[in-house]
Design a protein around this motif. Structure first.
Motif, PDB file in Angstrom:
ATOM      1  N   ILE A  91     -77.385 -45.037  -8.632  1.00  0.00           N
ATOM      2  CA  ILE A  91     -77.189 -46.353  -8.038  1.00  0.00           C
ATOM      3  C   ILE A  91     -75.765 -46.814  -8.312  1.00  0.00           C
ATOM      4  CG2 ILE A  91     -79.629 -46.946  -8.399  1.00  0.00           C
ATOM      5  CD1 ILE A  91     -78.512 -48.922 -10.604  1.00  0.00           C
ATOM      6  N   ASP A  92     -75.312 -47.798  -7.555  1.00  0.00           N
ATOM      7  CA  ASP A  92     -73.993 -48.403  -7.738  1.00  0.00           C
ATOM      8  C   ASP A  92     -74.169 -49.627  -8.629  1.00  0.00           C
ATOM      9  OD1 ASP A  92     -71.286 -49.334  -5.468  1.00  0.00           O
ATOM     10  OD2 ASP A  92     -71.610 -49.846  -7.566  1.00  0.00           O
ATOM     11  N   ALA A  93     -73.778 -49.522  -9.907  1.00  0.00           N
ATOM     12  CA  ALA A  93     -74.000 -50.611 -10.850  1.00  0.00           C
ATOM     13  C   ALA A  93     -73.161 -51.845 -10.512  1.00  0.00           C
ATOM     14  CB  ALA A  93     -73.686 -50.137 -12.270  1.00  0.00           C
ATOM     15  N   ARG A  94     -72.020 -51.641  -9.870  1.00  0.00           N
ATOM     16  CA  ARG A  94     -71.169 -52.804  -9.541  1.00  0.00           C
ATOM     17  C   ARG A  94     -71.811 -53.662  -8.464  1.00  0.00           C
ATOM     18  NH1 ARG A  94     -65.460 -49.845  -9.290  1.00  0.00           N
ATOM     19  NH2 ARG A  94     -66.417 -49.136  -7.381  1.00  0.00           N
ATOM     20  N   MET A  95     -72.517 -53.014  -7.541  1.00  0.00           N
ATOM     21  CA  MET A  95     -73.143 -53.751  -6.450  1.00  0.00           C
ATOM     22  C   MET A  95     -74.506 -54.302  -6.856  1.00  0.00           C
ATOM     23  SD  MET A  95     -73.734 -52.484  -2.522  1.00  0.00           S
ATOM     24  CE  MET A  95     -71.966 -52.469  -2.242  1.00  0.00           C
ATOM     25  N   GLY A  96     -75.132 -53.688  -7.865  1.00  0.00           N
ATOM     26  CA  GLY A  96     -76.472 -54.116  -8.252  1.00  0.00           C
ATOM     27  C   GLY A  96     -77.523 -53.495  -7.347  1.00  0.00           C
ATOM     28  N   LEU A  97     -78.775 -53.821  -7.605  1.00  0.00           N
ATOM     29  CA  LEU A  97     -79.869 -53.225  -6.844  1.00  0.00           C
ATOM     30  C   LEU A  97     -79.933 -53.782  -5.430  1.00  0.00           C
ATOM     31  CD1 LEU A  97     -82.859 -53.002  -9.348  1.00  0.00           C
ATOM     32  CD2 LEU A  97     -81.138 -51.288  -8.758  1.00  0.00           C
ATOM     33  N   THR A  98     -80.284 -52.908  -4.491  1.00  0.00           N
ATOM     34  CA  THR A  98     -80.501 -53.301  -3.097  1.00  0.00           C
ATOM     35  C   THR A  98     -81.941 -52.948  -2.730  1.00  0.00           C
ATOM     36  OG1 THR A  98     -79.916 -51.166  -2.128  1.00  0.00           O
ATOM     37  CG2 THR A  98     -78.091 -52.696  -2.610  1.00  0.00           C
ATOM     38  N   PRO A  99     -82.468 -53.490  -1.632  1.00  0.00           N
ATOM     39  CA  PRO A  99     -83.807 -53.107  -1.194  1.00  0.00           C
ATOM     40  C   PRO A  99     -83.938 -51.599  -0.987  1.00  0.00           C
ATOM     41  CG  PRO A  99     -83.109 -55.088  -0.050  1.00  0.00           C
ATOM     42  CD  PRO A  99     -81.929 -54.615  -0.836  1.00  0.00           C
ATOM     43  N   ASN A 100     -82.873 -50.956  -0.485  1.00  0.00           N
ATOM     44  CA  ASN A 100     -82.924 -49.506  -0.294  1.00  0.00           C
ATOM     45  C   ASN A 100     -83.090 -48.767  -1.624  1.00  0.00           C
ATOM     46  OD1 ASN A 100     -82.815 -49.449   2.437  1.00  0.00           O
ATOM     47  ND2 ASN A 100     -80.638 -48.937   2.604  1.00  0.00           N
ATOM     48  N   ASP A 101     -82.402 -49.262  -2.685  1.00  0.00           N
ATOM     49  CA  ASP A 101     -82.566 -48.629  -3.989  1.00  0.00           C
ATOM     50  C   ASP A 101     -84.026 -48.661  -4.421  1.00  0.00           C
ATOM     51  OD1 ASP A 101     -79.414 -49.955  -5.135  1.00  0.00           O
ATOM     52  OD2 ASP A 101     -79.888 -47.888  -4.584  1.00  0.00           O
ATOM     53  N   ARG A 102     -84.661 -49.817  -4.240  1.00  0.00           N
ATOM     54  CA  ARG A 102     -86.058 -49.958  -4.664  1.00  0.00           C
ATOM     55  C   ARG A 102     -86.979 -49.051  -3.840  1.00  0.00           C
ATOM     56  NH1 ARG A 102     -83.885 -55.177  -5.491  1.00  0.00           N
ATOM     57  NH2 ARG A 102     -84.286 -55.941  -7.613  1.00  0.00           N
ATOM     58  N   ALA A 103     -86.717 -48.982  -2.527  1.00  0.00           N
ATOM     59  CA  ALA A 103     -87.554 -48.148  -1.662  1.00  0.00           C
ATOM     60  C   ALA A 103     -87.418 -46.678  -2.039  1.00  0.00           C
ATOM     61  CB  ALA A 103     -87.160 -48.357  -0.205  1.00  0.00           C
ATOM     62  N   PHE A 104     -86.199 -46.241  -2.316  1.00  0.00           N
ATOM     63  CA  PHE A 104     -85.998 -44.834  -2.602  1.00  0.00           C
ATOM     64  C   PHE A 104     -86.333 -44.477  -4.045  1.00  0.00           C
ATOM     65  CE2 PHE A 104     -85.021 -43.970   1.514  1.00  0.00           C
ATOM     66  CZ  PHE A 104     -83.963 -44.700   2.019  1.00  0.00           C
ATOM     67  N   ALA A 105     -86.422 -45.469  -4.916  1.00  0.00           N
ATOM     68  CA  ALA A 105     -86.959 -45.208  -6.258  1.00  0.00           C
ATOM     69  C   ALA A 105     -88.424 -44.803  -6.141  1.00  0.00           C
ATOM     70  CB  ALA A 105     -86.807 -46.445  -7.130  1.00  0.00           C
ATOM     71  N   ASP A 106     -89.171 -45.472  -5.245  1.00  0.00           N
ATOM     72  CA  ASP A 106     -90.563 -45.079  -4.990  1.00  0.00           C
ATOM     73  C   ASP A 106     -90.610 -43.656  -4.445  1.00  0.00           C
ATOM     74  OD1 ASP A 106     -91.455 -48.402  -3.801  1.00  0.00           O
ATOM     75  OD2 ASP A 106     -91.478 -47.538  -5.823  1.00  0.00           O
ATOM     76  N   PHE A 107     -89.680 -43.338  -3.542  1.00  0.00           N
ATOM     77  CA  PHE A 107     -89.576 -42.002  -2.954  1.00  0.00           C
ATOM     78  C   PHE A 107     -89.359 -40.960  -4.056  1.00  0.00           C
ATOM     79  CE2 PHE A 107     -88.726 -39.311   0.681  1.00  0.00           C
ATOM     80  CZ  PHE A 107     -87.880 -38.341   0.193  1.00  0.00           C
ATOM     81  N   ALA A 108     -88.470 -41.280  -5.021  1.00  0.00           N
ATOM     82  CA  ALA A 108     -88.181 -40.347  -6.113  1.00  0.00           C
ATOM     83  C   ALA A 108     -89.397 -40.156  -7.009  1.00  0.00           C
ATOM     84  CB  ALA A 108     -86.994 -40.864  -6.937  1.00  0.00           C
ATOM     85  N   ARG A 109     -90.141 -41.228  -7.260  1.00  0.00           N
ATOM     86  CA  ARG A 109     -91.334 -41.118  -8.096  1.00  0.00           C
ATOM     87  C   ARG A 109     -92.380 -40.211  -7.449  1.00  0.00           C
ATOM     88  NH1 ARG A 109     -90.256 -46.392  -9.971  1.00  0.00           N
ATOM     89  NH2 ARG A 109     -91.084 -47.291  -8.043  1.00  0.00           N
ATOM     90  N   ARG A 110     -92.524 -40.333  -6.131  1.00  0.00           N
ATOM     91  CA  ARG A 110     -93.528 -39.532  -5.424  1.00  0.00           C
ATOM     92  C   ARG A 110     -93.192 -38.036  -5.445  1.00  0.00           C
ATOM     93  NH1 ARG A 110     -93.235 -43.774  -1.624  1.00  0.00           N
ATOM     94  NH2 ARG A 110     -92.026 -42.475  -0.179  1.00  0.00           N
ATOM     95  N   ALA A 111     -91.935 -37.704  -5.720  1.00  0.00           N
ATOM     96  CA  ALA A 111     -91.535 -36.290  -5.777  1.00  0.00           C
ATOM     97  C   ALA A 111     -92.169 -35.574  -6.963  1.00  0.00           C
ATOM     98  CB  ALA A 111     -90.012 -36.176  -5.857  1.00  0.00           C
ATOM     99  N   ASN A 112     -92.639 -36.364  -7.939  1.00  0.00           N
ATOM    100  CA  ASN A 112     -93.316 -35.802  -9.117  1.00  0.00           C
ATOM    101  C   ASN A 112     -92.416 -34.812  -9.854  1.00  0.00           C
ATOM    102  OD1 ASN A 112     -95.496 -35.707 -10.856  1.00  0.00           O
ATOM    103  ND2 ASN A 112     -96.422 -33.944  -9.830  1.00  0.00           N
ATOM    104  N   LYS A 113     -91.139 -35.191  -9.996  1.00  0.00           N
ATOM    105  CA  LYS A 113     -90.162 -34.383 -10.734  1.00  0.00           C
ATOM    106  C   LYS A 113     -89.517 -35.278 -11.792  1.00  0.00           C
ATOM    107  CE  LYS A 113     -90.066 -30.817  -7.636  1.00  0.00           C
ATOM    108  NZ  LYS A 113     -89.129 -30.291  -6.679  1.00  0.00           N
ATOM    109  N   PRO A 114     -88.985 -34.700 -12.876  1.00  0.00           N
ATOM    110  CA  PRO A 114     -88.241 -35.513 -13.845  1.00  0.00           C
ATOM    111  C   PRO A 114     -87.059 -36.196 -13.155  1.00  0.00           C
ATOM    112  CG  PRO A 114     -88.680 -33.323 -14.730  1.00  0.00           C
ATOM    113  CD  PRO A 114     -89.069 -33.281 -13.289  1.00  0.00           C
ATOM    114  N   VAL A 115     -86.862 -37.481 -13.460  1.00  0.00           N
ATOM    115  CA  VAL A 115     -85.786 -38.256 -12.830  1.00  0.00           C
ATOM    116  C   VAL A 115     -84.917 -38.883 -13.918  1.00  0.00           C
ATOM    117  CG1 VAL A 115     -85.189 -40.157 -11.290  1.00  0.00           C
ATOM    118  CG2 VAL A 115     -87.237 -38.793 -10.837  1.00  0.00           C
ATOM    119  N   LEU A 116     -83.599 -38.665 -13.839  1.00  0.00           N
ATOM    120  CA  LEU A 116     -82.650 -39.383 -14.683  1.00  0.00           C
ATOM    121  C   LEU A 116     -81.976 -40.442 -13.818  1.00  0.00           C
ATOM    122  CD1 LEU A 116     -80.956 -36.566 -16.816  1.00  0.00           C
ATOM    123  CD2 LEU A 116     -82.887 -38.039 -17.404  1.00  0.00           C
ATOM    124  N   LEU A 117     -82.077 -41.688 -14.237  1.00  0.00           N
ATOM    125  CA  LEU A 117     -81.486 -42.805 -13.508  1.00  0.00           C
ATOM    126  C   LEU A 117     -80.049 -42.988 -13.964  1.00  0.00           C
ATOM    127  CD1 LEU A 117     -81.627 -45.304 -11.676  1.00  0.00           C
ATOM    128  CD2 LEU A 117     -82.622 -46.555 -13.617  1.00  0.00           C
TER     129      LEU A 117
END
Length: 462
Positions: A91-117
């Protein structure tokens, strides 16, 4: 490439390609502020500290109509995720969270793989705030990094090391021996030299002076160099390959080994080099980070030259060079008598002495000691200072042989290898360094127990 694969994912323009380039050590991926520059997935062989893995750069996760270019880009990203063992969600920390970040965080979780944020662009106050916001994604603690400046690579190394399988270590006997060169090759082949040091020590300025042109970008701002840059140099008829590296900086909240404190591509340049010039600022020399970097160079087995830069800013007085020599021997006892040269990369002062020191250190690093001379020294060293008795039994050191150069490496055959004190090995190393004039190069002495010729005659139990 390594079989362990990581896909970098996230919305467009958060710095995925910049991170990819840093990890592979080359500018393979085009980077621009315009979103959507990356369209196809790109694979590369990556290295972070001593971790090797395959990295995949992906198009920014975005929504698009079925069959459109944007949708096909997302398909490429989904394929990369399927191939990966773990994900870097950026993510872009300077811009902060966007709706797309939240939507694709769900996408990453569904991948069922280890995720480093990874909270990229975390430098500065605004970056800190954005990084704190990212906890809301539910992907664990964010790792604050700056892919552009190489910051946060230590924390990333620590977390990635927890995910990756432990490599199978080879036995010492199977370790490949460094390549040897003939005297003619040593005298003629290009010398690989890495210029390292803390940010803003004047590394790029010095290389520009040697090249006679503004080949490398320089600035009073620390961190101008972000990747290892290789340049060819013919200096007075001798060929060199110089590596300018990103400044090795220490993040204040990281306190352990140097790998946590350093830029990965600079470490890679040290390992590729034959001679390493450790550059220090004359106004702030022999600071803790200088000593940590120097210790790494010695552990990697590279020839070392110390360069104290910005000497033109120092008020000159008698005995200053001698004082530098004394300081170097005090702070770096493991490489006693390491060459130290005062220079001004901006004005060209001391550059001839620096290049001469590099060539001499390279020659010493390749040095082989005649067997007869080595044995005479060994007998005298043991006679003058015999090894101590351990548990009432005198240790017996039989003989020594040089196994290789680059750096000079030796095996001592003895009766009880595990009982020889480290202090006695240090005595042998310092004595050898003085006797055979081996300043500025690591010396490796390995102990090996001599086979007992009567072992097979021991009485067998009834």
């Amino acid at each position: 490439m390594s079989s362990y694969t990581i896909a970098i994912i996230g919305r467009p323009n958060v710095g995925k390609s910049t991170l990819f380039n840093r990890l592979v050590g080359q500018k393979l991926a085009l980077v621009d502020d315009t979103p959507g520059v990356t369209r196809d997935r790109r694979e590369g062989a990556a290295r972070l500290g001593d971790l090797d893995f395959t990295i995949i750069d992906t198009a920014g996760l975005d929504e698009g109509a079925k069959g459109s270019l944007t949708a096909r880009m997302q398909e490429q990203t989904e394929t990369a995720i399927a191939l990966a063992d773990a994900l870097f969600f950026v993510i872009d920390a300077r811009m902060g969270l966007t709706p797309n970040d939240r939507a694709f965080a769900d996408f990453a979780r569904r991948a069922n793989k280890p995720v480093l944020l990874l909270a990229n662009k975390s430098e500065g106050k605004h970056g800190e705030i954005g990084a704190m916001e990212s906890y809301a994604l539910g992907l664990g603690d964010p790792i604050q990094i700056s892919a552009e400046h190489g910051e946060g690579m230590g924390e990333l190394y620590d977390e990635l090391a927890k995910l990756m399988p432990v490599p199978v270590e080879e036995e010492d006997e199977e370790e490949p021996i460094a390549e040897e060169w003939t005297d003619e090759e040593i005298a003629t082949r290009p010398i690989r030299v890495a210029i390292v040091g803390r940010p803003n020590a004047g590394k790029s300025t010095t290389i520009n002076y040697l090249l006679g042109e503004e080949r490398l970008l320089t600035s009073p701002e620390a961190g101008t160099t972000r990747d290892s840059i290789s340049v060819e140099l013919d200096y007075k008829g001798r060929d060199f390959r110089l590596f300018d590296t990103a400044g090795l900086r220490r993040r204040s909240r990281i306190e352990e080994k140097l790998e946590k404190l350093s830029v990965a591509d600079a470490l890679r340049a040290i390992r590729f080099a034959e001679v390493v010039v450790m550059m220090m600022d004359s106004q702030n020399k022999f600071e803790e980070q200088d000593l940590r970097i120097t210790d790494l160079i010695e552990r990697e087995g590279r020839a070392l030259v110390l360069a104290v830069n910005k000497w033109d800013l120092v008020e000159k007085r008698g005995g200053m060079i001698g004082q530098l020599r004394t300081e170097a021997d005090h702070w770096l006892p493991q490489i006693k008598s390491v060459p130290i040269v005062a220079i001004s990369g901006l004005m060209g002062e001391g550059i001839d002495r620096l290049m001469a020191a590099i060539q001499e250190s390279y020659k010493i690093w390749n040095k082989r000691i005649p067997t007869a001379a080595l044995n005479r020294w060994f007998e005298d060293a043991i006679g003058n200072n015999p090894p101590p008795a351990v548990s009432g039994r005198r240790l017996k050191l039989n003989y020594i042989t040089q196994t290789k150069a680059r750096p000079p490496s030796f095996v001592v055959f003895c009766s009880r290898a595990d009982a020889v004190p480290t202090s006695y090995l240090r005595y042998l190393t310092n004595s050898m360094r003085e006797a055979f004039e081996l300043p500025g190069t690591p010396i490796r002495i390995t102990l090996r127990e001599k086979a007992n010729p009567f072992a097979h005659k021991r009485k067998r139990p009834n």
